[in-house]
Design a protein around this motif. Structure first.
Motif, PDB file in Angstrom:
ATOM      1  N   GLY A  22      36.144  42.369  61.638  1.00 13.71           N
ATOM      2  CA  GLY A  22      37.414  41.625  61.760  1.00 13.71           C
ATOM      3  C   GLY A  22      38.320  41.500  60.373  1.00 13.71           C
ATOM      4  N   ALA A  23      37.778  42.106  59.092  1.00 13.29           N
ATOM      5  CA  ALA A  23      38.441  42.077  58.137  1.00 13.29           C
ATOM      6  C   ALA A  23      39.911  42.333  57.934  1.00 13.29           C
ATOM      7  N   THR A  24      40.670  41.428  57.066  1.00 13.49           N
ATOM      8  CA  THR A  24      42.054  41.691  57.047  1.00 13.49           C
ATOM      9  C   THR A  24      42.335  42.179  56.018  1.00 13.49           C
ATOM     10  N   GLU A  25      43.520  42.467  55.709  1.00 13.38           N
ATOM     11  CA  GLU A  25      44.265  43.073  54.367  1.00 13.38           C
ATOM     12  C   GLU A  25      43.900  42.414  53.124  1.00 13.38           C
ATOM     13  N   LYS A  26      44.388  41.118  53.559  1.00 14.40           N
ATOM     14  CA  LYS A  26      44.348  40.092  52.534  1.00 14.40           C
ATOM     15  C   LYS A  26      42.952  39.549  52.050  1.00 14.40           C
ATOM     16  N   GLY A  28      40.681  38.536  54.192  1.00 12.03           N
ATOM     17  CA  GLY A  28      39.988  37.472  55.114  1.00 12.03           C
ATOM     18  C   GLY A  28      39.385  37.930  56.285  1.00 12.03           C
ATOM     19  N   VAL A  29      39.243  36.932  57.142  1.00 10.12           N
ATOM     20  CA  VAL A  29      38.720  37.828  58.307  1.00 10.12           C
ATOM     21  C   VAL A  29      39.275  37.219  59.505  1.00 10.12           C
ATOM     22  N   LYS A  30      39.684  37.859  60.534  1.00  6.57           N
ATOM     23  CA  LYS A  30      40.001  37.668  61.850  1.00  6.57           C
ATOM     24  C   LYS A  30      39.058  37.973  62.968  1.00  6.57           C
ATOM     25  N   ARG A  31      38.350  37.024  63.456  1.00  6.53           N
ATOM     26  CA  ARG A  31      37.097  37.222  64.264  1.00  6.53           C
ATOM     27  C   ARG A  31      37.362  36.139  65.441  1.00  6.53           C
ATOM     28  N   LEU A  32      38.300  36.135  66.051  1.00  7.37           N
ATOM     29  CA  LEU A  32      38.308  35.030  67.105  1.00  7.37           C
ATOM     30  C   LEU A  32      37.383  34.962  68.185  1.00  7.37           C
ATOM     31  N   GLN A  87      39.197  31.472  62.321  1.00  7.39           N
ATOM     32  CA  GLN A  87      40.808  31.396  62.395  1.00  7.39           C
ATOM     33  C   GLN A  87      41.534  32.773  62.349  1.00  7.39           C
ATOM     34  N   PRO A  88      42.743  32.880  63.158  1.00  8.49           N
ATOM     35  CA  PRO A  88      43.472  34.046  63.039  1.00  8.49           C
ATOM     36  C   PRO A  88      43.594  34.663  61.674  1.00  8.49           C
ATOM     37  N   THR A  89      43.814  33.639  60.724  1.00  8.26           N
ATOM     38  CA  THR A  89      43.978  34.250  59.338  1.00  8.26           C
ATOM     39  C   THR A  89      42.829  33.332  58.685  1.00  8.26           C
ATOM     40  N   GLY A  90      41.627  33.441  59.033  1.00  6.83           N
ATOM     41  CA  GLY A  90      40.383  32.853  58.392  1.00  6.83           C
ATOM     42  C   GLY A  90      39.793  33.559  57.096  1.00  6.83           C
ATOM     43  N   GLY A  91      38.662  32.814  56.552  1.00 11.05           N
ATOM     44  CA  GLY A  91      37.993  33.426  55.516  1.00 11.05           C
ATOM     45  C   GLY A  91      36.756  34.035  55.793  1.00 11.05           C
ATOM     46  N   LYS A  92      35.996  34.240  54.849  1.00 10.96           N
ATOM     47  CA  LYS A  92      34.639  34.904  54.772  1.00 10.96           C
ATOM     48  C   LYS A  92      33.472  33.944  55.019  1.00 10.96           C
ATOM     49  N   HIS A 382      40.576  27.953  56.021  1.00 13.73           N
ATOM     50  CA  HIS A 382      41.267  28.300  57.115  1.00 13.73           C
ATOM     51  C   HIS A 382      42.479  29.292  56.562  1.00 13.73           C
ATOM     52  N   ASN A 383      42.249  30.161  55.669  1.00 16.95           N
ATOM     53  CA  ASN A 383      43.273  30.809  54.939  1.00 16.95           C
ATOM     54  C   ASN A 383      42.363  32.061  54.520  1.00 16.95           C
ATOM     55  N   GLU A 384      42.928  33.398  54.324  1.00 13.84           N
ATOM     56  CA  GLU A 384      42.402  34.469  54.159  1.00 13.84           C
ATOM     57  C   GLU A 384      42.197  34.669  52.577  1.00 13.84           C
ATOM     58  N   ILE A 385      42.553  33.695  51.716  1.00 12.12           N
ATOM     59  CA  ILE A 385      42.245  33.722  50.426  1.00 12.12           C
ATOM     60  C   ILE A 385      40.997  32.786  50.253  1.00 12.12           C
ATOM     61  N   GLU A 386      40.442  31.782  51.221  1.00 12.15           N
ATOM     62  CA  GLU A 386      39.319  31.346  51.003  1.00 12.15           C
ATOM     63  C   GLU A 386      38.230  31.717  50.266  1.00 12.15           C
ATOM     64  N   ASP A 387      37.592  31.232  49.124  1.00  6.72           N
ATOM     65  CA  ASP A 387      36.657  31.875  48.352  1.00  6.72           C
ATOM     66  C   ASP A 387      35.741  30.907  47.917  1.00  6.72           C
ATOM     67  N   ALA A 388      34.290  31.219  47.670  1.00  7.99           N
ATOM     68  CA  ALA A 388      33.204  30.436  47.084  1.00  7.99           C
ATOM     69  C   ALA A 388      32.569  31.103  46.269  1.00  7.99           C
ATOM     70  N   LYS A 389      32.043  30.448  45.337  1.00 13.60           N
ATOM     71  CA  LYS A 389      31.131  31.036  44.234  1.00 13.60           C
ATOM     72  C   LYS A 389      29.777  31.386  44.590  1.00 13.60           C
ATOM     73  N   LYS A 390      29.234  32.537  44.283  1.00 12.42           N
ATOM     74  CA  LYS A 390      27.980  32.924  44.691  1.00 12.42           C
ATOM     75  C   LYS A 390      27.034  31.876  44.267  1.00 12.42           C
ATOM     76  N   GLU A 391      27.120  31.383  43.136  1.00 13.93           N
ATOM     77  CA  GLU A 391      26.044  30.405  42.701  1.00 13.93           C
ATOM     78  C   GLU A 391      25.964  29.242  43.524  1.00 13.93           C
TER      79      GLU A 391
END
Ligand SMILES: [Zn+2]
Length: 411
Positions: A22-26, A28-32, A87-92, A382-391
């Protein structure tokens, strides 16, 4: 035990692998929920669980429980979980992190040959997001009896497909009666979805409670008329009346700090034409607080304000509460286990009240529960740019591991 740590690379790789579905171009993930992609995600996670030696139970609302036996299997399992729908434009990371952190805990225990007294379980709950089907947190809600299975099955998406049909179609309508599944304690790791941890430069959020929420649909009825010929004093302009209420939503939230929240996020204008005076305006109101008494005051104030505005303007205004759950304080044993694990591992920490709903709220109705937050970039979710640090994800998973071990007991 004190030097026991999870495998950060493995956790990250699993997150990235699941995010491909469900990966999106931006990015994110769209996996409803209950779509073909959700099925693929469910299949992947359960295949990982089987590889890790877990046995799998699915209940009638499609909640999946992946179990690692303990020494004493008559004890209720120490459970962790979250959701893998987005979400439709969700994150990982939203939800997915909580599930895969659980899988990583199990993999770590397997690596080290550690046996626990109580069984360990990893769960993912159906339709947490509530984007395709309402209500939100559906699987955990049915599990704890907040609403019935029949109510959930009947929920329809915009195409008229029901939860019951879609569960059947993707092969995740299980046999177990929801709730007929004891839980000894429940932990959920989650990205914070807010900016507090990042702003304070802390790694672990210990979550003492989740805010309660009150949702309303508000409809102002006026009279459609031509924007030119109708003099100002002869109008029934629904938009102008709605526009009086909207700032009051924010004002109410500000009267109940620090956890008062007020949002108007959705609005429909009829007929939505630039040269027609709006005949009807519908909008949503979202009020939150961590204290139920204050949330109630906020509730009464918005109702009173709407009444007064209707009386002042002569326009009918309908306000209807469409959703409510009270604030949810987490169990001292679970909050304590998270706090203790965080201190033992030496991570910087602070308490963070959750403003977002989570499956842990419903789990908390049937078992002692607690949550662990890690920062997400700029507090965005709740945004494709959602990001978190590995550590940070690593730290949260280590805290989860040690908190679960404390509750499960090591043989
Ligand atoms: Zn979530």
């Amino acid at each position: 035990m004190s030097d026991l740590r999870i495998n950060s690379d493995r956790l990250w790789d699993s997150l990235m692998e699941l995010a491909k579905i469900g990966a999106t171009e931006k990015g994110g993930v769209k996996r409803l929920t209950l779509t073909d992609l959700d099925k693929q995600g469910r299949d992947l996670v359960t295949s990982w669980a089987r590889d890790a030696g877990l046995s799998i139970t699915i209940d009638q609302i499609g909640n999946v429980f992946m179990r690692r036996d303990g020494e004493d299997n008559t004890l209720p399992p120490i459970m962790t979980g979250s959701h893998i729908d987005t979400q439709p434009t969700g994150g990982k990371f939203d939800g997915n992190y909580g599930v895969l952190a659980g899988i990583e805990v199990v993999r770590t225990l397997n690596d080290r040959g550690i046996r626990t007294k109580a069984p360990i379980e990893v769960a993912f709950w159906t339709n947490e997001e509530g984007s395709r089907f309402v209500p939100v947190m559906m699987g955990s809600g049915v599990f704890c009896g907040a609403f019935t299975l029949e109510h959930a099955y009947a929920a329809k998406d915009t195409e008229g497909k029901t939860v019951g049909e879609e569960l059947e179609r993707i092969g995740y309508k299980g046999d177990q009666v929801p709730g007929q599944h004891p839980i000894g304690a429940y932990f959920e790791t989650h990205i914070e979805q807010g900016p507090v941890l990042e702003d304070a430069d802390k790694v672990i959020g210990v979550v003492p409670a989740v805010m309660g929420l009150s949702w309303y649909d508000c409809t102002v009825s006026g009279m459609e008329a031509h924007a030119g010929p109708t003099p100002m004093h002869l109008r029934k302009d629904a938009m102008q009346v709605a526009a009086r209420i909207i700032p009051e939503v924010v004002a109410i939230a500000n009267r109940y700090p620090p956890y008062g929240r007020g949002t108007v996020g959705m609005m429909q204008v009829f007929p939505n034409s630039r040269n027609v005076i709006p005949g009807q305006v519908k909008f949503s109101i979202d009020l939150r607080n961590v204290n139920d008494e204050l949330l109630n005051k906020m509730h009464e104030e918005i109702l009173a304000f709407v009444d007064k505005t209707s009386a002042d303007t002569g326009l009918p205004i309908k306000i209807e509460r469409v959703s409510y759950y009270p604030p949810c304080p987490f169990h001292p044993d679970c909050v304590g286990a998270v706090r203790k694990a965080t201190e033992k591992l030496g991570y910087s920490t602070m308490d963070v009240v959750s403003g977002a709903g989570h499956d842990a709220i419903y789990a908390a109705r049937v078992a002692p529960a607690g949550m662990i937050f890690v920062p997400c970039k700029d507090g965005i979710s709740h945004n494709e740019i959602e990001d978190a640090k590995k550590e940070h994800l690593e730290a949260g998973c280590n805290v989860l591991l040690h908190a679960m071990l404390e509750r499960a007991g090591v043989v």
